[in-house]
Design an enzyme around this catalytic site. Structure first.
Site, short mmCIF file in Angstrom:
data_model
loop_
_atom_site.label_atom_id
_atom_site.label_comp_id
_atom_site.label_asym_id
_atom_site.label_seq_id
_atom_site.Cartn_x
_atom_site.Cartn_y
_atom_site.Cartn_z
CG HIS A 118 36.73 42.46 35.64
ND1 HIS A 118 37.89 41.96 36.19
CD2 HIS A 118 36.91 42.42 34.30
CE1 HIS A 118 38.73 41.62 35.22
NE2 HIS A 118 38.16 41.89 34.06
CG ASP A 191 36.13 48.35 37.90
OD1 ASP A 191 36.79 49.09 37.14
OD2 ASP A 191 35.99 47.13 37.69
CD GLN A 194 35.09 48.33 29.97
OE1 GLN A 194 34.97 48.99 28.95
NE2 GLN A 194 35.97 47.34 30.08
CE LYS A 217 39.75 47.15 31.04
NZ LYS A 217 39.78 46.04 30.08
CB CYS A 354 37.36 38.77 33.78
SG CYS A 354 38.86 38.26 32.92
#
Length: 396
Positions: A118, A191, A194, A217, A354
């Site tokens: 991202h 990261d 998700q 999220k 993104c």
């Protein structure tokens, strides 16, 4: 594979899952932001209303109560990923968490990223002056860890990879990534935006050094996220921003700073949002992240099977992904598809997500992306397929 007839969480818990006309809304954009359950909305309302006060400063009872609630929230969020509260920094989101690390980490050498990152895990490293190297991905959309092993050198002080791709849903072998980074003396940032809403995460078992994720999220509020880091790493990092709350003592001659995590939380924190963040963690924990992962994997399999049966559809990413399906339909731009699906009360994401370097790697400018959540079910998959068939008839 056995069909899932019901969502894991009651749709009635989510007031956002109806249209203004009262019809069901087939929300397939949870990878962008998840809908909020009523328990989170209530927690936010109470924290902003009857429970509200400042934290860490007041000597009156409500301030003390709010401070306990805020620090309890820190413990809850840290526990979700197997971390300690003393190692959990509240930030404005995962984007700020990565910026904090990129700017504050004292040994700015080379950072190894991947082609599927991202923009929030690309641009901060560039702005902070790191030398960026890029690990390729495999043809099925996985970060190529064999290539990473060959590329890593002692000049690399950081490896920063997505735990789960926001476009492809591909899942990183995070434990191996940590081992490869540590073999050359580098640290590993994951990261987890998700991953955290979709699968169990245990930072100790993974062996990573830093972990970034966001609340919105994870069925929580916007405007707050977290950076977890090993204590010895945080202790070695200087402050990123200055102001109240992050200090030990201030004079015009010299200022000394509070220990982590307070050193990295300048100013009045997002008190209300932290309480909502914790409520969202409790909500998903009660459901169980193993169950969430299995549920979303089943829906991914249903969607990929239905889309794969269409000879004019290109699917991207691995067969087994964490709650995300990206695809293209011959002759139909994703934006056009998204617009027509909206007429059918189906919400997807369309664009570059993104992740423009990944789009270049895939040889496209955009994809359509359907992403599932705990409120998703087979009716949402069926509505998506019906909307696609209608779109294809329109474009005939």
């Amino acid at each position: 594979m056995e069909a899932i007839s019901r969502p894991l969480a009651s749709r009635a818990d989510f007031p956002g899952l109806v249209t203004p006309a009262g019809a069901p809304w087939h929300y397939l954009d949870s990878a962008a932001t998840a809908q909020k359950p009523q328990v989170v909305i209530d927690a936010l309302s109470d924290a902003a209303g009857k429970d509200y006060a400042t934290v860490h400063r007041g000597v009156y009872a409500r301030s003390a109560d709010m401070t306990r609630g805020f620090e309890d929230a820190r413990r809850t969020v840290a526990a979700l990923i197997g971390g300690k509260d003393s190692e959990l920094i509240f930030t404005r989101g995962a984007t700020e968490a990565i910026n904090l690390l990129a700017y504050s980490y004292p040994d700015k050498g080379r950072v190894l990223l991947s082609e599927l990152e991202h923009h929030s895990n690309i641009v901060p490293w560039q702005l902070a002056g790191w030398q960026v190297d890029v690990c390729p991905i495999t043809d099925d959309g996985q970060i190529d860890l064999d290539a990473a092993e060959a590329m890593l050198t002692p000049e690399h002080t950081m490896v920063a990879f997505a735990h789960v791709s926001n476009v492809l849903g591909s899942m990183l072998d995070a434990r191996r990534a940590a081992e490869l980074a540590h073999a050359v003396g580098a640290k590993l940032l994951l990261d987890g935006c998700q991953a955290v809403p979709r699968m169990p995460v245990d930072v100790a078992a993974i062996g990573c050094d830093f972990y970034a994720f966001s609340a919105h999220k994870l069925y929580g509020p916007t405007g707050i996220g977290a950076l977890w880091g090993k204590a010895e790493q945080l202790d070695a990092m200087p402050p990123w921003q200055g102001g109240g709350a992050m200090i030990d003592a201030v004079s015009f001659a010299k200022t000394t700073y509070a220990p982590a995590p307070q050193r990295f939380e300048a100013g009045t924190p997002a008190i209300v949002e932290a309480v909502g963040f914790a409520a969202a963690c409790d909500y998903v924990s009660a459901i169980g992240l193993d169950a969430i992962h299995a549920h979303e994997a089943n829906l991914v399999a249903q969607a990929r099977e239905a889309l794969g049966a269409m000879n004019d559809v290109t699917l991207f990413g691995p067969e087994e992904s964490a709650g995300i399906v990206s695809f293209l339909i011959d002759g139909i731009h994703p934006h056009d598809l998204g617009t027509i699906l909206d007429e059918e009360n189906v919400a997807i994401r369309a664009g570059h997500h993104c992740a423009q370097p990944l789009m270049a790697r895939l040889g496209v400018t955009a994809t359509a992306r359907a992403s599932f959540g705990i409120y998703s079910d087979e009716d949402d998959v069926a509505a998506l397929i019906r909307g696609i068939e209608r779109t294809k008839r329109i474009f005939g």
